[in-house]
Design an enzyme around this catalytic site. Structure first.
Site, PDB file in Angstrom:
ATOM      1  CB  SER A 212      -0.835  -0.326   1.536  1.00  0.00           C
ATOM      2  OG  SER A 212      -1.489  -1.006   0.748  1.00  0.00           O
TER       3      SER A 212
ATOM      4  CG  ASP B 150      -5.194  -0.595   1.053  1.00  0.00           C
ATOM      5  OD1 ASP B 150      -5.314  -0.236  -0.261  1.00  0.00           O
ATOM      6  OD2 ASP B 150      -5.632  -0.033   2.217  1.00  0.00           O
TER       7      ASP B 150
ATOM      8  NE  ARG C  13       4.546  10.131  -3.208  1.00  0.00           N
ATOM      9  CZ  ARG C  13       3.222  10.470  -3.614  1.00  0.00           C
ATOM     10  NH1 ARG C  13       3.654  10.250  -5.297  1.00  0.00           N
ATOM     11  NH2 ARG C  13       1.867  10.501  -3.596  1.00  0.00           N
TER      12      ARG C  13
END
Length: 501
Positions: A181, A234, A196
């Protein structure tokens, strides 16, 4: 002598009367001051409520704006604030899957490994178990190898302890669904480059690397014979988990600390997709809808200030007014203004009220749901969190009103977001040939635990759709999609599907 005593008594009486008049005047002044301050506080509440207003007309404008942005995001990379990421998931679970599959759920500072045994049609999930661990703080900013070696070691231990019945047949590798995630540029169903880090991670040498390749190398170093079959986030895991038990699920929404949505799109409706059309003709799109913004969103001075002072100014505007990370903070900012400008909690501004994010959304939810006659939950929360021990019943009632304003706006806007997605899918009105049932799988702590928010969201969606259409749209709570959903996606993208069938 008597005459002198009389004079003294008269003088005392005059002084006493003057003092009484002075005290009365002081009390009147104080009352006038406090009624003036109360009026000022109520004016702040009234203005805030008006600025947060989300009438049906405005919500439909928000939904239309979201649909427009969805089209733009599907047309080209960077064409919209909505990323509309292609997930490469073109086979959602059908319920026919069989075998033992694994999932690794890395959502933040904790991670879980799961084992799921699937029994095929009519049987479903035969067995599931999981193990949890937290990432040591030192590894959150160390090196890619160190992080993935640590995770692979936990997976190795999990596999080493498993019973004989979960062993794979000879010549067959274990398969894993990896819920990751963090922002990733997906390049296939089981590869993706880390864009990132977020959530306190800062491992520089992992940025720009394929996270599946990094995990695979670590598994090899630890001697674990396991293949990553699917890399998902998710929200897509929630969609897969929902679809496994209900074939009508075609949208998933997460409302937790943050918010996101995913849905099933026709592959032909994705101009930026340049690969061969999938056999299913469908593709799951990860919207990243937290980044949606529109001039129609009802924003206040408090939202603008929160955004400017945030770690990502100008980004995730929709998330900042609808999700659990921010609702309590918006409430704190309104209360602070009332304390500073209208002495709402007395002459002193409570020092704790000046601390950003001290008031979390679960505490706001607890206050909002306080049904006691003296509002003792509100009283205790103000005392325990903000060290305000002198609140009156009148001020506590206003705190609940503010909880309601903040939660109602967030829930109504989330409902408008769902309407925008249904519009894009052509499911917002009844079609020829009777109603087509659409199920929306919802998950996340905010949706699950903040009852008033959930009820408001569901009622607003009904209001926006109209009774007739609303009867064909169902919202279901889909628990733990990010874990079991990833294992199910490993199953639906297994290398061994052909031999199974």
């Amino acid at each position: 002598m008597k005459e002198g005593t009389g004079k003294v008594a008269v003088a005392a009486a005059v002084i006493g009367a003057a003092a009484a008049v002075g005290v009365a005047a002081y009390i009147v002044r104080q009352r006038m001051k406090s009624s003036g301050e109360w009026a000022k506080a109520m004016a702040i509440v009234k203005e805030f409520e008006e600025k947060c207003g989300a009438p049906e007309v405005k919500l439909k404008q928000v939904a239309d704006a979201l649909t427009v942005e969805m089209h733009a995001g599907l047309a080209s990379e960077g064409g919209s604030k909505l990323k509309m990421l292609i997930s490469y998931v073109d086979n959602l679970p059908t319920g026919d899957e069989e075998g033992v599959f694994y999932a690794l759920d890395l959502g933040g500072t904790n991670f879980r490994v799961l084992r799921v045994q699937l029994g095929g049609k009519e049987v479903g999930v035969v067995h599931q178990e999981f193990s949890e661990a937290s990432i040591p703080p030192a590894l959150m900013s160390h090196s890619s190898d160190a992080l993935f070696d640590y995770i692979a070691e936990k997976l190795a231990n999990f596999v080493a302890e498993e019973e004989q019945r979960f062993q794979q047949p000879p010549g067959r590798q274990r398969e894993l669904g990896f819920t990751f995630s963090f922002p990733v540029m997906q390049t296939s169903i089981n590869s993706g480059t880390l864009i990132r880090w977020t959530k306190g991670f800062s491992i520089d040498d992992a940025v720009g690397q394929d996270v599946v390749a990094e995990l695979t190398k670590a598994l090899q170093r630890k001697g674990v014979d396991m293949r990553v079959a699917a890399l998902v986030n998710d929200t897509i895991g929630t969609l897969a988990g929902g679809r496994y038990t209900n074939k009508d699920v075609s949208v998933a929404v997460i409302l937790g600390t943050g918010t996101n949505a995913a849905y099933v799109e026709r592959a032909q409706a994705i101009p930026k997709w340049h690969g061969p059309l999938p056999r299913s003709g469908e593709m799951v799109i990860n919207m990243e809808w937290g980044n949606f913004r529109s001039s129609h969103l009802p924003l206040t001075e408090f939202d603008h200030a929160l955004d400017v002072e945030s770690l990502n100014p100008g980004e995730q505007i929709f998330e900042k007014i609808t999700s659990g990370m921010y609702l309590g903070e918006i409430l704190r900012r309104v209360l602070l203004k009332m304390a500073e400008e209208a002495a709402f909690f007395g002459d002193e501004v409570p020092p704790k009220l000046k601390i950003p994010f001290i008031l979390r959304t679960p505490e706001m939810s607890a206050m909002h749901h306080d049904m006691s006659s003296d509002l003792r939950v509100v009283n205790n929360k103000l005392k325990d969190i903000l060290e305000i021990s002198n609140s009156t019943l009148k001020t506590r009632r206003v705190v609940i009103d503010l909880c309601n304003i903040v939660a109602t706006r967030g829930a109504r806007l989330a409902a408008a977001g769902v309407l925008g997605v249904l519009k894009k899918m052509g499911r917002d009105t009844l079609r020829e040939g009777g109603p087509q049932r659409t199920v929306i799988a919802m998950d996340g702590g905010l949706y699950e635990h903040y009852t008033e928010y959930r009820k408001c969201l569901e009622n607003t969606l009904r209001e926006l759709l109209g009774e007739e259409t609303a009867s064909s749209i169902v919202v279901e709570h889909s628990n733990d999609g990010s874990g079991i959903g990833a294992a199910l996606l490993a199953a639906s993208h297994s290398l061994y599907l052909e031999e199974n069938s």
